[in-house]
Design an enzyme around this catalytic site. Structure first.
Site, short mmCIF file in Angstrom:
data_model
loop_
_atom_site.label_atom_id
_atom_site.label_comp_id
_atom_site.label_asym_id
_atom_site.label_seq_id
_atom_site.Cartn_x
_atom_site.Cartn_y
_atom_site.Cartn_z
N ARG A 229 0.85 -1.18 0.00
CA ARG A 229 0.00 0.00 0.00
C ARG A 229 0.89 1.24 0.00
O ARG A 229 1.93 1.29 0.67
CB ARG A 229 -0.92 0.01 1.23
CG ARG A 229 -1.72 -1.26 1.43
CD ARG A 229 -2.62 -1.57 0.24
NE ARG A 229 -3.78 -0.69 0.18
CZ ARG A 229 -4.72 -0.77 -0.78
NH1 ARG A 229 -4.59 -1.65 -1.75
NH2 ARG A 229 -5.74 0.05 -0.76
N GLU A 258 -2.03 8.88 -5.78
CA GLU A 258 -1.91 8.40 -7.16
C GLU A 258 -2.88 9.15 -8.06
O GLU A 258 -4.00 9.44 -7.66
CB GLU A 258 -2.18 6.90 -7.21
CG GLU A 258 -1.15 6.09 -6.44
CD GLU A 258 -1.37 4.58 -6.53
OE1 GLU A 258 -2.33 4.15 -7.21
OE2 GLU A 258 -0.59 3.84 -5.92
N HIS A 277 1.03 1.32 -10.63
CA HIS A 277 0.09 0.48 -9.89
C HIS A 277 -0.45 -0.66 -10.77
O HIS A 277 -1.66 -0.87 -10.88
CB HIS A 277 -1.08 1.32 -9.35
CG HIS A 277 -1.72 0.70 -8.13
ND1 HIS A 277 -2.24 1.47 -7.10
CD2 HIS A 277 -1.92 -0.59 -7.76
CE1 HIS A 277 -2.75 0.66 -6.17
NE2 HIS A 277 -2.56 -0.59 -6.56
#
Length: 317
Positions: A229, A258, A277
């Site tokens: 994370r 993000e 990601h």
């Protein structure tokens, strides 16, 4: 009488939709792509999640179950779910292969100098011997998070001759790990590790766990890989540690915010690999998700219970 609704943010294929109808004939499956408006009054089950639709979902008086598509569920309003006795299940197990392959790909790429030589190629430079190469048999891998993904990574890394250590809540032994630690006892292993990987879920105790004090303990020749994370890492502390050469390399797939801001100094660092990601992106995702949803839907329809990957109140994974 109007049927209760299963509202899915995942576009299941027609043959997969047929499985829903077979398991739960008294429910109506609604795809978000076909009906953007959430039928709040009829809503009973949600598959997937959208933060920008949370208020609409939570307005549903009969919401009973939310199926997350990821292993981590820290982004869900878990306190309200617990208060309203809304069941929650996660996608643990779906991403085990691809994330472990992503990590091993990074380790192999750095070990054989592939990232550095790719940059030489872009400059049309032939520089044999300019990059120090290593042998994976000399690697000491420390994995923070020993769940499904961590165990799969440990098994595959061990098969390549890598020595693997792990960290979990109580330090219990897990398959594939030579030795296990807790967050409190792992200090000596941090210094000894040549690669450290974060696969921990985000909890109150793991937020910013990887900070200035942590990076100061690392081997200056070591790598740090984050596929867990984003908020587990204090980004400013990582940047400072890289600049101070407290570690040699970082491969980052997740970030505090993000997408990563274009002003972040991480973009320009030669010893950083950034991926957007994607470590958990998996082929045939819908079918793999259905392998969790189908048995849960069966037990939910029959007994209002879940059988796979249920998140208990007060837990984050």
């Amino acid at each position: 009488m109007t049927k209760p609704v299963i509202y899915s943010f995942i576009d299941f294929k027609p043959e997969q939709q047929a499985q829903f109808r077979k398991i739960a004939p008294d429910y109506e499956l609604v795809l978000a792509s076909e009906q953007p408006e959430i039928p709040s009054q009829e809503l009973a089950i949600v598959i997937g999640w959208r933060k920008d639709r949370a208020a609409e979902i939570l307005a549903a008086p009969n919401l009973a179950w939310v199926q997350s598509i990821s292993a981590g569920v820290d982004y869900l309003p878990l306190a309200e779910f617990a208060q309203r006795h809304i069941l929650v299940s996660n996608g643990s197990g779906i991403h085990v292969n691809v994330i472990s392959e992503h990590v091993l790909g990074v380790m192999l790429g750095r070990s054989r100098g592939l990232f550095a030589y790719q940059k030489d190629q872009a400059q049309q430079q032939w520089l044999p011997g300019s990059v120090p190469l290593t042998d994976l048999n000399d690697e000491k891998l420390l994995i923070f998070g020993a769940g499904h993904i961590g165990q799969t990574l440990a098994k595959r890394a061990s098969a390549l001759g890598i020595t693997v250590y792990g960290v979990n809540t109580a330090g219990e032994s897990r398959p594939g790990f030579q030795k296990m630690y807790t967050q409190e006892t792992v200090g000596p292993a941090i210094k000894a590790a040549t690669t450290i990987v974060n696969i921990m879920p985000l909890t109150p105790t793991t937020k910013y766990y990887f900070n200035r004090d942590f990076f100061a303990k690392m081997n200056p020749q070591a790598s740090f890989i984050n596929v867990g994370r984003g908020a587990s890492v204090k980004t400013t502390d990582l940047v400072a540690a890289l600049q101070a050469k407290q570690l040699a390399f970082a491969a980052l797939d997740v970030f505090e915010s993000e997408p990563l801001a274009n002003t972040s100094p991480l973009w320009q660092m030669a010893n950083v690999l950034i991926t957007p990601h994607i470590a958990g992106q998996v082929p045939h995702f819908r079918q793999k998700l259905l392998q969790i949803v189908a048995p849960n839907l069966t037990s939910f329809v029959q007994e209002q219970q879940l059988t796979v990957n249920e998140i208990k109140p007060g837990h984050f994974y």
